[in-house]
Motif scaffolding. Structure first.
Motif, PDB file in Angstrom:
ATOM      1  N   ASN A 276       0.560  -9.814  -3.316  1.00  0.00           N
ATOM      2  CA  ASN A 276       0.374 -10.006  -1.879  1.00  0.00           C
ATOM      3  C   ASN A 276       1.647 -10.621  -1.314  1.00  0.00           C
ATOM      4  OD1 ASN A 276       0.209 -12.816  -2.571  1.00  0.00           O
ATOM      5  ND2 ASN A 276      -1.985 -12.578  -2.921  1.00  0.00           N
TER       6      ASN A 276
ATOM      7  N   MET B  80      -4.038  -8.360   8.402  1.00  0.00           N
ATOM      8  CA  MET B  80      -5.427  -8.701   8.660  1.00  0.00           C
ATOM      9  C   MET B  80      -6.169  -7.547   9.310  1.00  0.00           C
ATOM     10  SD  MET B  80      -7.489  -9.768  11.455  1.00  0.00           S
ATOM     11  CE  MET B  80      -6.376 -10.594  12.600  1.00  0.00           C
ATOM     12  N   LYS B  81      -5.529  -6.851  10.239  1.00  0.00           N
ATOM     13  CA  LYS B  81      -6.149  -5.710  10.914  1.00  0.00           C
ATOM     14  C   LYS B  81      -6.471  -4.585   9.931  1.00  0.00           C
ATOM     15  CE  LYS B  81      -4.244  -4.312  14.827  1.00  0.00           C
ATOM     16  NZ  LYS B  81      -5.309  -4.335  15.835  1.00  0.00           N
ATOM     17  N   ARG B  82      -5.795  -4.569   8.787  1.00  0.00           N
ATOM     18  CA  ARG B  82      -5.990  -3.519   7.788  1.00  0.00           C
ATOM     19  C   ARG B  82      -6.700  -4.040   6.535  1.00  0.00           C
ATOM     20  NH1 ARG B  82      -2.189  -2.810  11.133  1.00  0.00           N
ATOM     21  NH2 ARG B  82      -1.465  -0.739  11.734  1.00  0.00           N
ATOM     22  N   ASN B  83      -7.266  -5.230   6.647  1.00  0.00           N
ATOM     23  CA  ASN B  83      -7.980  -5.863   5.532  1.00  0.00           C
ATOM     24  C   ASN B  83      -7.083  -5.973   4.284  1.00  0.00           C
ATOM     25  OD1 ASN B  83     -10.522  -6.195   6.841  1.00  0.00           O
ATOM     26  ND2 ASN B  83     -10.864  -3.986   6.605  1.00  0.00           N
ATOM     27  N   MET B  84      -5.836  -6.338   4.528  1.00  0.00           N
ATOM     28  CA  MET B  84      -4.870  -6.546   3.451  1.00  0.00           C
ATOM     29  C   MET B  84      -4.405  -7.987   3.523  1.00  0.00           C
ATOM     30  SD  MET B  84      -2.747  -2.996   4.017  1.00  0.00           S
ATOM     31  CE  MET B  84      -1.526  -3.328   2.739  1.00  0.00           C
ATOM     32  N   ASP B  85      -3.710  -8.439   2.467  1.00  0.00           N
ATOM     33  CA  ASP B  85      -3.234  -9.824   2.413  1.00  0.00           C
ATOM     34  C   ASP B  85      -1.730  -9.818   2.160  1.00  0.00           C
ATOM     35  OD1 ASP B  85      -2.841 -12.502   2.145  1.00  0.00           O
ATOM     36  OD2 ASP B  85      -4.069 -12.752   0.372  1.00  0.00           O
TER      37      ASP B  85
ATOM     38  N   PRO C 284      -8.425  -9.242  15.920  1.00  0.00           N
ATOM     39  CA  PRO C 284      -8.082  -7.996  15.221  1.00  0.00           C
ATOM     40  C   PRO C 284      -7.985  -6.792  16.153  1.00  0.00           C
ATOM     41  CG  PRO C 284     -10.329  -8.669  14.732  1.00  0.00           C
ATOM     42  CD  PRO C 284      -9.693  -9.810  15.455  1.00  0.00           C
TER      43      PRO C 284
ATOM     44  N   ASN D 115       0.793  -1.225   0.000  1.00  0.00           N
ATOM     45  CA  ASN D 115       0.000   0.000   0.000  1.00  0.00           C
ATOM     46  C   ASN D 115       0.830   1.282   0.000  1.00  0.00           C
ATOM     47  OD1 ASN D 115      -2.668   0.815  -0.250  1.00  0.00           O
ATOM     48  ND2 ASN D 115      -2.838   1.356   1.905  1.00  0.00           N
TER      49      ASN D 115
ATOM     50  N   TYR E 161       1.228 -10.990   9.128  1.00  0.00           N
ATOM     51  CA  TYR E 161      -0.120 -11.371   8.697  1.00  0.00           C
ATOM     52  C   TYR E 161      -1.178 -10.831   9.659  1.00  0.00           C
ATOM     53  CZ  TYR E 161       0.748 -14.344   4.635  1.00  0.00           C
ATOM     54  OH  TYR E 161       1.054 -14.800   3.371  1.00  0.00           O
TER      55      TYR E 161
ATOM     56  N   SER F 293      -3.531 -14.624  10.898  1.00  0.00           N
ATOM     57  CA  SER F 293      -4.865 -14.192  10.474  1.00  0.00           C
ATOM     58  C   SER F 293      -5.952 -14.584  11.465  1.00  0.00           C
ATOM     59  CB  SER F 293      -5.186 -14.783   9.092  1.00  0.00           C
ATOM     60  OG  SER F 293      -4.237 -14.365   8.142  1.00  0.00           O
TER      61      SER F 293
END
Length: 335
Positions: free
Chosen positions: A168, A330-335, A276, A116, A326, A272
């Motif tokens: 990713n 996951m906390k940022r809705n990313m992979d 969160p 990002n 990870y 994951s």
């Protein structure tokens, strides 16, 4: 009227990105897709845009590109990966360069995008690569991180190629395994061997030199991840060379790619599945891998297994880092 230049795009399963690469190449009178028998919609999408399509089974990067270059319509070639984008400024420079060429080839700047953000430091920061050339004077050599050898002068263009490096984290990891496979093969063919010191020190040096000396720490989590993965790539290269030279006895390490893939899958599963809402402190990214390494190396007595014990301990630290990462993604809705 389009310019007399061929944009050569090597592909394998690039359906998510290929349209972007083709669209920014519209100034060229030929866009040549050098495909390694993709199993997704890459070829179908390319056909829709009237690209020239060649297919060849992949063996190494140099042979693949040289095959396409020899069959291109034009002498001037621009090599563009599917995850790269030519800026408007660079496009105009390319057109000027081939209209009134002062050199036989040109380098250009790259800006890498990862997690990002664009990376500004480390070896993945501001890269400069030789990509535009007259094929009468140039040819690729080398299995991976191939070099374009040029019999003539080389200029530098100021415009940038934007490189959307990895889809990713898993894609980044798989690329490192692929590159290390080719690099170790290249070293093996040259009858190279690696002793304990390079195996122990070079991955650590690669990480520290990028993260500290090249200011990778200024790119936050993206910079730390990039430099960590590059250190893993160096380790993997030498482990695989050891395997090819028959110096690895541990049955798990002999199946290195499978073993490390399982580590990454486990890291993703654990990271994951964390809450969160659980806070991630920045020092976790460095402390957790170090703690995992020392636990494996000393408490579990891996040091008794020599080099193989060190490798296994390093990989435990690598896994611990990716568990934290990870969780962070996951906390940022990313992979």
């Amino acid at each position: 009227m389009r310019a007399p230049i061929t944009v050569l795009i090597p592909t394998y399963n690039e359906e998510e990105l290929i349209e972007q690469a083709i669209s920014c190449s519209g100034f060229a009178d030929e866009v040549l897709i050098m495909d390694s028998y993709s199993t997704d919609a890459t070829v179908k999408i390319s056909e829709k845009h009237n690209c020239t399509i060649l297919q060849r089974k992949f063996d190494n990067f140099s042979n693949q590109k040289n095959y396409g270059i020899a069959r291109a319509k034009n002498d001037w070639i621009l090599v563009l990966d599917a995850d790269e984008y030519i800026t408007y400024e660079l496009r105009n420079e390319i057109l000027s360069a081939i209209k009134n060429p002062k050199h036989e080839a040109y380098k250009m700047l790259f800006k890498n995008y990862f997690i990002n953000r664009f990376i500004h430091h480390g070896t993945n920061g501001n890269k400069i690569k030789l990509r535009l050339f007259n094929r009468k004077f140039c040819r690729y050599e080398g299995l991976v991180h191939e070099q374009l050898l040029c019999e003539g002068s080389v200029g530098v263009l100021k415009g940038r190629i934007l490189h959307y490096t990895y889809r990713n984290l898993w894609h980044f990891f798989q690329k490192k395994n692929q590159y290390s496979e080719l690099q170790s093969t290249q070293l093996f063919q040259r009858k190279k061997e690696v002793g304990a010191a390079p195996l122990l020190l070079k991955p650590l040096y690669r990480f520290l030199s990028e993260y500290i000396l090249r200011l990778g720490f200024m790119d936050g989590v993206a910079g730390l991840t990039s430099t960590s993965m590059n250190g893993y790539g160096v380790l993997s290269r030498y482990v695989k060379l050891q395997i090819l030279n028959g110096k690895i006895k541990d049955p798990e390490l002999k199946n290195y790619n499978q073993y490390t893939q399982e580590l990454m899958r486990e890291a993703k599963r654990i990271g994951s599945s964390k809450n969160p809402k659980e806070k991630i402190y920045k020092f976790y990214f460095l402390w957790n891998p170090v703690k995992a390494f020392f636990r494996q190396y000393f408490m579990k007595r891996s040091f008794l297994a020599g080099k193989e014990g060190y490798i296994l301990s390093y990989l435990e630290g690598f896994k611990a880092y990716n568990i934290v990462l990870y969780h962070w993604l996951m906390k940022r809705n990313m992979d």
